[in-house]
Design an enzyme around this catalytic site. Structure first.
Site, mmCIF file in Angstrom:
data_model
loop_
_atom_site.group_PDB
_atom_site.id
_atom_site.type_symbol
_atom_site.label_atom_id
_atom_site.label_comp_id
_atom_site.label_asym_id
_atom_site.label_seq_id
_atom_site.Cartn_x
_atom_site.Cartn_y
_atom_site.Cartn_z
ATOM 1 N N GLY A 167 -26.789 -13.930 12.107
ATOM 2 C CA GLY A 167 -27.217 -12.618 11.606
ATOM 3 C C GLY A 167 -26.076 -11.803 11.055
ATOM 4 O O GLY A 167 -26.232 -10.640 10.727
ATOM 5 N N CYS A 168 -24.900 -12.422 10.949
ATOM 6 C CA CYS A 168 -23.760 -11.693 10.401
ATOM 7 C C CYS A 168 -23.519 -12.119 8.962
ATOM 8 O O CYS A 168 -23.528 -13.295 8.654
ATOM 9 C CB CYS A 168 -22.496 -11.999 11.186
ATOM 10 S SG CYS A 168 -22.552 -11.317 12.811
ATOM 11 N N THR A 169 -23.284 -11.142 8.102
ATOM 12 C CA THR A 169 -22.914 -11.498 6.737
ATOM 13 C C THR A 169 -21.490 -12.053 6.751
ATOM 14 O O THR A 169 -21.164 -12.965 6.019
ATOM 15 C CB THR A 169 -22.986 -10.277 5.807
ATOM 16 O OG1 THR A 169 -22.286 -9.219 6.418
ATOM 17 C CG2 THR A 169 -24.429 -9.874 5.578
ATOM 18 N N SER A 170 -20.655 -11.490 7.613
ATOM 19 C CA SER A 170 -19.294 -12.024 7.752
ATOM 20 C C SER A 170 -19.329 -13.116 8.818
ATOM 21 O O SER A 170 -20.263 -13.183 9.597
ATOM 22 C CB SER A 170 -18.339 -10.951 8.233
ATOM 23 O OG SER A 170 -18.655 -9.738 7.643
#
Lengths: 393, 135
Positions: B50-53
């Protein structure tokens, strides 16, 4: 110069450069929707009182406007949908099962990849991908080889890449496909905000169109289907408004386009979409293209002056989106800091993970322009980028 | 100090900055204070979804408490990880199991702690809860 037509720019001090995700809406589009809800809100194609007739008339006017806008031959060739994703899913579900092979390009966004996976197609089973060169240009040699080996295929390609702004030469793609008895769907999600499309001149078989990326409301789009294919299209959903006659043993369907538009449609959205197309016509694609090219070139020149910037393609045959990164800096950090400086851009994979993986990156910083963007927007963007780089370095 | 009290303390620190950009410069500085995470821990199973990074999170159990370590390839996210670890690292497993994710909305970092599908911070807290469940 054109921002005055868009209330968003009066109400927001944001520098809006995320047009590939959605465009802003001119006042005339907003007014047309409000007018429907306030003055003649009724369902279409069913009731016969005057407001219902007016709603039906305005809805069908939009079909005619779109037909003329893309130079389709018949109203029956225009089917309203929720948008490009629904249009592509519609064709994937209703038409393409008899085609052994589907050919896409490596620049596709997820809407033109996932529906094929859902059909059970992957690289080893009926899905072929045409790669691009180091400047993200479509590889016609590879394409023709695939067509030669797989005649009678279904080709589904984007016109303009949302992630990189690259314009595919769709006329040539279509001509080659037809030479090998193949059928072509063009994903025009990014097209109509930037450039003219003439379906007869292109001789395209299917065209997926977005309303909200074309200054129209969200939740509306269309699918153009060349007349000769209509008889082979089966509705993937039916129900209210699609039916000629029903008893408990069988149902008979209406003709196109009605049999493909099940249920109550986004009536206000369709009416608004028609207004958006009329607005574009008033401004004219010649104007739009001249302004956009100028701003896009300026954007590129100014970005190129920034230290350690990395581009993934040249700007030949590009419009709308410019994608880049800075060495050793995460695009997410830039996105957050630009937001704090009131500059709206998009960072990430832009719903195009396969090409990002191919380039060996997790995403980019994407600036996407429309004809209402000007030098001042670009100057503010560059200033914000410089400040963000200062903070992060 | 309870989790809620820790959140309030961090919020006080963040509220000190009237200028939003300065607030993020402060978060970037916090990120620089984050302990380094050895590359051997940067494995798929330690990635936070769920992290873009890219974010990696690991934990170590000492008696009935969990101690977390994490890092990211994005500097601001590293600052956020620092904040999250300040709040949750060293808490009792039982407490972590029932963490209310809404607690971090108090921090007012709405741009990065959003209920949207890309929110990395929520992903981190979910992972913390998962690790507590497994402990």
């Amino acid at each position: 110069m054109f921002k005055k037509d868009f209330p968003y720019f009066k109400n927001s001090d944001i520098v809006y450069l995320d047009n590939a995700a959605t465009t802003q809406k001119p006042q005339v589009v907003i007014d047309s929707q409000v007018e429907y809800y306030e003055k003649y809100c009724a369902n279409t194609h069913r009731s016969s009182f005057s407001d219902a007739n007016k709603a039906t008339q305005k809805y069908e006017d939009s079909r005619k406007i779109l037909k003329e806008f893309i130079n389709a031959s018949l109203n029956e060739e225009i089917i309203f949908t929720k948008g490009v994703s629904e249009s592509i899913n519609f064709v994937a579900s209703s038409f393409t099962r008899d085609y052994k092979t589907v050919i896409i390009s490596s620049l596709e966004h997820h809407s033109n990849i996932v529906p094929w996976h859902m059909q059970g197609r992957n690289l080893s089973q009926g899905l072929k991908v045409v790669n691009c060169d180091s400047n993200l240009n479509f590889d016609f040699e590879e394409y023709e080889n695939i067509l030669k080996e797989n005649p009678n295929s279904f080709v589904s390609v984007t016109h303009i890449s949302n992630a990189f702004g690259k314009i595919h030469d769709i006329k040539k793609i279509i001509e080659l496909a037809h030479k090998y008895e193949s059928v072509v769907m063009v994903d025009a999600a990014q097209s109509l905000a930037h450039t003219k499309i003439d379906v007869q001149e292109l001789d395209v078989d299917f065209l997926a169109i977005s309303g909200h990326k074309t200054f129209g409301p969200t939740g509306v789009g269309a699918l153009y289907v060349k007349q000769q294919h209509l008889k082979n299209m089966k509705p993937y959903q039916t129900g209210g408004a699609t039916i000629h006659e029903v008893d408990f043993n069988s149902s008979t369907l209406l003709d196109s386009p009605y049999k493909f538009e099940a249920g109550t449609q986004n009536i206000a959205g369709v009416i608004g979409f028609g207004e958006a197309l009329k607005y574009i016509t008033r401004i004219g694609y010649k104007n739009i293209e001249t302004i956009e090219k100028d701003v896009y070139n300026y954007l590129n020149e100014e970005l190129s002056k920034l230290p350690n910037i990395v581009f993934y393609n040249d700007i030949e045959n590009c419009i709308g989106s410019r994608s880049f990164n800075f060495k050793n800096i995460s695009h997410d950090d830039i996105g957050i800091l630009l937001d704090k400086m009131k500059v709206a851009i998009r960072v990430g994979h832009h719903c195009a993970q396969p090409i990002m993986k191919k380039l060996g990156i997790r995403g980019t910083i994407r600036v996407s322009t429309a004809f209402y963007n000007d030098y001042e927007d670009i100057n503010k963007l560059i200033k914000a980028l410089k400040k963000a780089l200062d903070i992060l370095n | 100090m309870t989790i809620k009290q820790k959140v309030e303390k961090i919020k006080e620190d963040l509220d000190f900055f009237e200028d939003e950009l300065q607030k993020y410069e402060y978060i970037i500085d916090l990120g620089k204070k984050l302990d380094a995470l050895d590359d051997k821990y940067k494995t798929p199973e330690n990635i936070v979804h769920g992290c873009t990074s890219q974010v990696w999170l690991i934990c170590e159990q000492k008696e009935d408490r969990l101690y977390f370590k994490g890092t990211s390839d994005a500097i601001i996210v590293k600052g956020l990880i620092y904040i999250i670890l300040e709040i949750f690292s060293g808490e009792k497993i039982e407490t972590l199991k029932s963490v209310d994710m809404d607690v971090v909305y108090e921090l007012g970092l709405s741009e990065v702690i959003t209920p949207n599908r890309q929110s990395g911070v929520i992903g981190m807290i979910k992972k913390i809860k998962e690790l507590a469940q497994k402990a």
